[in-house]
Design a protein around this motif. Sequence first.
Motif, PDB file in Angstrom:
ATOM      1  N   ALA A 109      21.148  32.086  36.935  1.00  0.00           N
ATOM      2  CA  ALA A 109      22.587  32.039  37.209  1.00  0.00           C
ATOM      3  C   ALA A 109      23.302  31.210  36.136  1.00  0.00           C
ATOM      4  N   PRO A 110      24.637  31.226  36.127  1.00  0.00           N
ATOM      5  CA  PRO A 110      25.379  30.436  35.142  1.00  0.00           C
ATOM      6  C   PRO A 110      25.064  28.949  35.247  1.00  0.00           C
ATOM      7  N   SER A 111      25.162  28.250  34.115  1.00  0.00           N
ATOM      8  CA  SER A 111      24.988  26.791  34.105  1.00  0.00           C
ATOM      9  C   SER A 111      26.204  26.148  34.760  1.00  0.00           C
ATOM     10  N   GLY A 112      26.199  24.833  34.850  1.00  0.00           N
ATOM     11  CA  GLY A 112      27.295  24.144  35.515  1.00  0.00           C
ATOM     12  C   GLY A 112      28.668  24.493  34.968  1.00  0.00           C
ATOM     13  N   SER A 113      28.854  24.374  33.651  1.00  0.00           N
ATOM     14  CA  SER A 113      30.157  24.656  33.058  1.00  0.00           C
ATOM     15  C   SER A 113      30.495  26.138  33.151  1.00  0.00           C
ATOM     16  N   ASP A 114      29.496  27.007  32.991  1.00  0.00           N
ATOM     17  CA  ASP A 114      29.728  28.445  33.122  1.00  0.00           C
ATOM     18  C   ASP A 114      30.068  28.809  34.566  1.00  0.00           C
ATOM     19  N   HIS A 115      29.484  28.075  35.501  1.00  0.00           N
ATOM     20  CA  HIS A 115      29.774  28.285  36.913  1.00  0.00           C
ATOM     21  C   HIS A 115      31.253  27.988  37.180  1.00  0.00           C
ATOM     22  N   VAL A 116      31.760  26.936  36.569  1.00  0.00           N
ATOM     23  CA  VAL A 116      33.171  26.579  36.715  1.00  0.00           C
ATOM     24  C   VAL A 116      34.052  27.707  36.170  1.00  0.00           C
ATOM     25  N   SER A 117      33.695  28.223  34.999  1.00  0.00           N
ATOM     26  CA  SER A 117      34.465  29.317  34.398  1.00  0.00           C
ATOM     27  C   SER A 117      34.401  30.573  35.258  1.00  0.00           C
ATOM     28  N   ARG A 118      33.224  30.855  35.796  1.00  0.00           N
ATOM     29  CA  ARG A 118      33.064  32.028  36.662  1.00  0.00           C
ATOM     30  C   ARG A 118      33.939  31.889  37.898  1.00  0.00           C
ATOM     31  N   GLY A 119      33.955  30.707  38.480  1.00  0.00           N
ATOM     32  CA  GLY A 119      34.787  30.480  39.655  1.00  0.00           C
ATOM     33  C   GLY A 119      36.258  30.708  39.357  1.00  0.00           C
ATOM     34  N   PHE A 120      36.704  30.236  38.198  1.00  0.00           N
ATOM     35  CA  PHE A 120      38.099  30.428  37.791  1.00  0.00           C
ATOM     36  C   PHE A 120      38.423  31.917  37.715  1.00  0.00           C
ATOM     37  N   ASP A 121      37.534  32.690  37.072  1.00  0.00           N
ATOM     38  CA  ASP A 121      37.775  34.124  36.889  1.00  0.00           C
ATOM     39  C   ASP A 121      37.734  34.886  38.213  1.00  0.00           C
ATOM     40  N   VAL A 122      36.754  34.577  39.047  1.00  0.00           N
ATOM     41  CA  VAL A 122      36.609  35.276  40.324  1.00  0.00           C
ATOM     42  C   VAL A 122      37.819  35.012  41.220  1.00  0.00           C
ATOM     43  N   LEU A 123      38.265  33.775  41.278  1.00  0.00           N
ATOM     44  CA  LEU A 123      39.417  33.447  42.111  1.00  0.00           C
ATOM     45  C   LEU A 123      40.699  34.082  41.567  1.00  0.00           C
ATOM     46  N   GLU A 124      40.810  34.149  40.244  1.00  0.00           N
ATOM     47  CA  GLU A 124      41.982  34.812  39.668  1.00  0.00           C
ATOM     48  C   GLU A 124      41.982  36.299  40.030  1.00  0.00           C
ATOM     49  N   ASP A 125      40.822  36.941  39.943  1.00  0.00           N
ATOM     50  CA  ASP A 125      40.723  38.349  40.317  1.00  0.00           C
ATOM     51  C   ASP A 125      41.064  38.551  41.792  1.00  0.00           C
ATOM     52  N   ALA A 126      40.606  37.626  42.633  1.00  0.00           N
ATOM     53  CA  ALA A 126      40.879  37.740  44.065  1.00  0.00           C
ATOM     54  C   ALA A 126      42.372  37.575  44.351  1.00  0.00           C
ATOM     55  N   ARG A 127      43.002  36.611  43.697  1.00  0.00           N
ATOM     56  CA  ARG A 127      44.448  36.430  43.891  1.00  0.00           C
ATOM     57  C   ARG A 127      45.207  37.677  43.451  1.00  0.00           C
ATOM     58  N   ASN A 128      44.818  38.235  42.301  1.00  0.00           N
ATOM     59  CA  ASN A 128      45.484  39.435  41.805  1.00  0.00           C
ATOM     60  C   ASN A 128      45.277  40.614  42.750  1.00  0.00           C
TER      61      ASN A 128
END
Length: 226
Positions: free
Chosen positions: A51-70
């Motif tokens: 799975a993504p590393s810690g910092s990549d996990h943060v970036s993934r969370g940002f992208d997933v939540l943005e997609d969900a909001r959209n």
Amino acid sequence: MRRRERIGALAVLACGAMLVSCAPAVDPPGAVDWKTYPAHAHVPAEDVLAAPSGSDHVSRGFDVLEDARNAVTAGSFGGDWVQATPEQWHPFDGNGYGGDSLLSYYVAPTWQLEIELPRTRWDDIVEAVARVAETQAMTPRDRSEEVPSEWMTLGSFHGSVDYLEVVVQDARLNEEELALARSQDLMVAGITLTYGGTTVRDADREEFARAAAAFEGLERPPATSE
């Protein structure tokens, strides 16, 4: 329990609920000391490394939540999203075998959209988020028994080490919750999006990989401690 605290509790419960897997072979007794396992009795180290590393996990969370909001906004549920809580890191208390773990729960900033919606539209919101979760290889998990169905519904979607959740609520349907929301200046009616998962902080990833190598291909025995 206050609503923000409930959101955090749901998030941590989600992390714990999703961490279930199996491994192939059985190791000979005494071959390794499971007290030194860097992950957890219920968390395969190989899944964490894949799975993504810690910092990549943060970036993934940002992208997933943005997609969900959209996705929610595209479904005609418009308005101004606000960040309700900051990101959170929760180190594991142990590895389930009496030793330490290098794992952490990561919970991304929670987003909320204050909007009054009829109950007949709540499923539409959950379905919009479900489509985003599907693109991230997350599958639905029934956690309906964990939320008060009278004034709230929950959509929960899980991958191997992460999750996305949507809560739709209307405290006006419950007098006690409405009084609490008004007294604490909390959201009365609207949508909450949460993302989180299990990961290893970047600074610990190399050490985690070295320690995990000794357990590669071995079946994790039952936990001996919390």
